[in-house]
Design an enzyme around this catalytic site. Structure first.
Site, short mmCIF file in Angstrom:
data_model
loop_
_atom_site.label_atom_id
_atom_site.label_comp_id
_atom_site.label_asym_id
_atom_site.label_seq_id
_atom_site.Cartn_x
_atom_site.Cartn_y
_atom_site.Cartn_z
N LYS A 210 0.81 -1.22 0.00
CA LYS A 210 0.00 0.00 0.00
C LYS A 210 0.85 1.28 0.00
CE LYS A 210 -4.26 -1.86 1.99
NZ LYS A 210 -5.33 -1.62 2.98
N ASP B 164 -10.06 3.26 2.34
CA ASP B 164 -10.31 2.62 3.64
C ASP B 164 -11.08 3.53 4.59
OD1 ASP B 164 -9.17 0.14 3.07
OD2 ASP B 164 -7.17 0.77 3.69
#
Length: 280
Positions: free
Chosen positions: A68, A105
């Protein structure tokens, strides 16, 4: 000569990812001629892989551990959430073929929170966040954007919490791990972002009895769906929200980017993904 759009999830390892179950369901549900696949890419090959996504036949990708942070570095530009969180989980190619990045997220967490407790903000001036990893960063960003005036951040390794508090600034305050229960009476929201309580991990040791009756408890863990924390909250009659909704909702923006339709998170989708969880 237009080809059906293809996207993928990139990880190392990647077999555990539930993203194909989510996106595959939507592709079938909406009758879209497209595909969503898994790509196991080791860290040393990641930058080269995403720099040439189109050569691999993809219009975009989800990114999972351990890539990520590298995904954010690889992008030509990124949205405010990815920049603030310091990581990206969604990539796509713009009209000029440049790699764009987002972190969905925080969106997934907040959408799930509002879905499970629509009025949580009315009784939440203070929130407590357990953990200081990547998920905590997304949760902090989402809560600050939502206007929570005070966030108590506590982690077993206090230095990690202090680093996040410095990065995010007010309203984040660091609380020693051993003092967390003493502060619960002021909290309208308790969020577990640690792996404690996950299948195969040690239990999360916290007593929720001190929380106000109006408090909301949410756990980003979704294996098991009903963690000991959520079970304890429900026994007290508190609103309790599991982590699967965050996983489902964070997938929405990427699907819309790649396939041109904004999908819905429905009970049928949830049941479909729950069926893939098995024993964890």
């Amino acid at each position: 000569m237009s080809k059906a759009p293809r996207a993928c999830v990139i990880g190392w390892p990647v077999e555990h990812s539930r993203s194909p179950a989510i996106h595959g369901y939507w592709l079938r549900q909406y009758g879209i001629d497209g595909a969503y696949e898994k790509e196991a890419v080791p860290p040393e090959d990641f930058a080269a892989f995403v720099s040439d996504l189109s050569a691999h036949g993809y219009v975009g990708a989800n990114v999972t551990l351990p890539h990520k942070e590298a995904a954010l570095r690889a992008a030509a530009s990124a949205d405010a959430a990815a920049e603030a969180i310091g990581a990206a989980n969604t990539l796509w190619l713009d009209a000029n073929g440049a790699l764009q990045a987002s972190n969905t997220d925080a969106y997934g967490f907040m959408t799930n929170l509002y879905a499970g407790a629509p009025r949580w903000r009315e009784t939440c001036d203070v929130a407590m966040v357990l953990g200081a990893g990547g998920a905590a960063r997304a949760v902090l960003y989402g809560l600050i954007e939502a206007g929570v005036s005070r966030i108590l951040l506590t982690n077993r390794t206090v230095a990690k919490a202090e680093t996040l508090a410095r990065e995010f600034g007010a309203p984040v305050e660091v609380l020693p791990w051993e003092s967390k229960e003493s502060a619960l009476s002021a909290c309208g929201l308790l969020v577990n972002t640690t792996s404690l309580g996950m299948t195969g991990q040690p239990p999360l040791d916290i007593m929720v009895e001190a929380l106000p009756q109006s408090a909301v408890v949410t756990d980003i863990v979704y294996v098991p769906l009903e963690t000991a924390l959520l079970a304890a909250a429900r026994r007290r009659g508190l609103a309790a929200i599991d982590g699967l909704g965050m996983l489902l909702h964070q997938a929405v923006p990427g699907f819309e980017r790649w396939f041109g339709l904004r999908p819905e998170v429905t009970p049928d989708l949830r049941a479909h993904v729950v069926a893939t969880l098995g024993g964890g």
